[in-house]
Design an enzyme around this catalytic site. Sequence first.
Site, PDB file in Angstrom:
ATOM      1  N   TYR A 207       0.873  -1.163   0.000  1.00  0.00           N
ATOM      2  CA  TYR A 207       0.000   0.000   0.000  1.00  0.00           C
ATOM      3  C   TYR A 207       0.911   1.213   0.000  1.00  0.00           C
ATOM      4  CZ  TYR A 207      -4.160  -2.693   1.207  1.00  0.00           C
ATOM      5  OH  TYR A 207      -5.221  -3.557   1.202  1.00  0.00           O
ATOM      6  N   HIS A 393     -16.713  -4.255  -0.943  1.00  0.00           N
ATOM      7  CA  HIS A 393     -15.277  -4.540  -0.880  1.00  0.00           C
ATOM      8  C   HIS A 393     -14.933  -5.686   0.068  1.00  0.00           C
ATOM      9  CE1 HIS A 393     -11.035  -3.719  -1.284  1.00  0.00           C
ATOM     10  NE2 HIS A 393     -10.911  -3.671   0.025  1.00  0.00           N
TER      11      HIS A 393
END
Length: 628
Positions: A207, A393
């Site tokens: 990330y 999600h």
Amino acid sequence: MCRWPLLLLWGLLPGAAAAAAGGGSGRALPHRTLLDSEGKYWLSWGPRGGGLAFRLEVRTAGYVGFGFSPTGAMASADIVVGGVAHGRPYLQDYFTNANRELKKDAQQDYHLEYAMENSTHTIIEFTRELHTCDINDKSITESTVRVIWAYHHEDVGEAGPKYHDSNRGTKSLRLLNPEKTSVLSTAIPYFDLVNQDVPIPNKGTTYWCQMFKIPVFQEKHHVIKVEPVIQRGHESLVHHILLYQCSSSFNDSVLDYGHECYHPNMPDAFLTCETVIFAWAIGGEGFSYPPHVGLSLGTPLDPRYVLLEVHYDNPTYKEGLIDNSGLRLFHTTDIRKYDAGVIEAGLWVSLFHTIPPGMPEFRSEGHCTLECLEEALEAEKPSGIHVFAVLLHAHLAGRGIRLRHFRKGEELRLLAYDDDFDFNFQEFQYLKEEQTILPGDNLITECRYNTKDRARMTWGGLSTRNEMCLSYLLYYPRINLTRCASIPDIMEQLQFIGVKEIYRPVTTWPFIIKSPKQYKNLSFMDAMNKFKWAKKEGLSFNKLVLSLPVNVRCSKTDNAEWSIQGMTALPPHVERPYKAEPLRGKYITFMLQKVTVQDAARQPRNASSLRTVTMDHASEKAKHGQAF
Ligand SMILES: *[C@@H]1O[C@H](CO)[C@@H](O)[C@H](O)[C@H]1NC(C)=O
Ligand SMILES: *[C@@H]1O[C@H](CO)[C@@H](O)[C@H](O)[C@H]1NC(C)=O
Ligand SMILES: *[C@@H]1O[C@H](CO)[C@@H](O)[C@H](O)[C@H]1NC(C)=O
Ligand SMILES: *[C@@H]1O[C@H](CO)[C@@H](O)[C@H](O)[C@H]1NC(C)=O
Ligand SMILES: *[C@@H]1O[C@H](CO)[C@@H](O)[C@H](O)[C@H]1NC(C)=O
């Protein structure tokens, strides 16, 4: 009765120089996407009658194949093959069995509407119903479908279609997405929030976080469209992009460097970026706001600094990748009626979200509780907010997600669902009609996972091997509610595996078990992994978890908290899992004693900057002299 009379419109001969406008029957199809990576196979589709019309435009003078498959492979698929041979158009409905053998379907449910071929291309257009009542066909729903495609340089002969070799592939799509309403004039100004030369580590999941400053506008603007800007060749590397609003009280020194997100050394400024304002994920296209809504920029309430979080997925550990991807925001001073907001609803990302191994089906629920919605709506918008799009999600074990909507205990229609969730295809889906959320409503994000191929526990977390269960609701008018989530009680989960006592006070993370002996001095994660999970235990554990009290996470912009934050609520009595005809439900809330532990997911930088979460556990239990 499932069959409909059909009107065939073909008639153009091969070699005909002029096809009808748009290269098809002339009727516009609102959706269009490229299926292969070489630009040879285009699919267009759209509603026609009660069903769908498809147009395939393929760079071949042979046959063209198209179909729907449960997994994206060729087995057990619903397939249609067509083309133009010797001046005659043909189209044949096929299916494959589990051994990938292609068979003609006795019931022909694909109806040719147009065909044309020149020396380089074949175009065929056909229609079908959503539900054909043929067991060899796939029904088309709002869920994700894996379309499969193939082509060959020869037409179908006597012996059927020849094998297509590598001229084939699959793509996940949602075929019943409403048509996008706003068509932009070409001259809309935009700005880019794009990473610069990010070195991608040679590990599976990265990330990357980078703060950006929104251009300084002298007046209010509305962002009306957002598009991904993906570096060429990095289409499968860039997995998803989230855009957060950060605190405004910074100077530009925060823009100087990007860093891995959720890392001990990342700049503190990143921790202030709590509000998701946009989300894009792999396979998704650009997103246009409805004509009456825009994302506000330029007023004191609006983001000035934003954080771009890009999730890079590098499963083969490639080295030396440098990325320059991000988002493009189109904006206008032609202000629309409402400001858009985003609410993250579901399960708070933490280690308390647990999924046992070896489970073909395990369900988790995240609660956006009545109490949280009530407090936020009563304070700001008693007349309710209007949801127009939702992004569902989860990560790799996710198989299905539903966003359930209740009003005073009564279940309303699902806000969104995907029964064939594909991790590699996540985007905001427009609702067919806007749905209003009122005080008195509550939401449940229901996630279904498969961990059959896993030997150890799956935990809530940021990596794609960890799990999430979230819905992002895009709505208007904007209110000061950014997260509406819940955390399941961990102590009762541990009790399930036989844990009696933990060391207190809690000073280490994950915390340590004191007794019984078989778990002594193990972290609770190790203890959960030590437990012998079989399917039977997994199922009873699932039943338990869905009935446990939850800790309410209810936060505002700038991570301020609503008073309901940290309270404990019992999950509502609703039918589980979701069925078309839901039961009536009831919601109870009570306050419980608090214990403080460190939040697992958004791990802080060091002990002095610990952001703590309060974890509750039942004082009832304490009263009865139990270990917790
Ligand atoms: C054949 O048709 C396609 C699609 O309409 C077009 O793009 C292509 O240029 C045509 N090729 C020739 C040789 O006319
Ligand atoms: C910007 O902020 C940093 C850290 O907060 C500070 O050290 C620096 O002096 C500030 N710069 C300006 C120009 O205000
Ligand atoms: C949201 O509420 C917090 C705390 O009450 C406040 O500091 C913040 O300015 C509010 N944000 C907006 C966008 O209204
Ligand atoms: C567990 O940890 C405690 C404190 O660190 C230590 O005194 C004890 O010997 C350990 N017990 C076992 C069985 O490892
Ligand atoms: C911990 O974080 C605080 C605030 O960010 C900082 O002042 C302090 O120096 C840090 N301590 C260590 C040991 O890194």
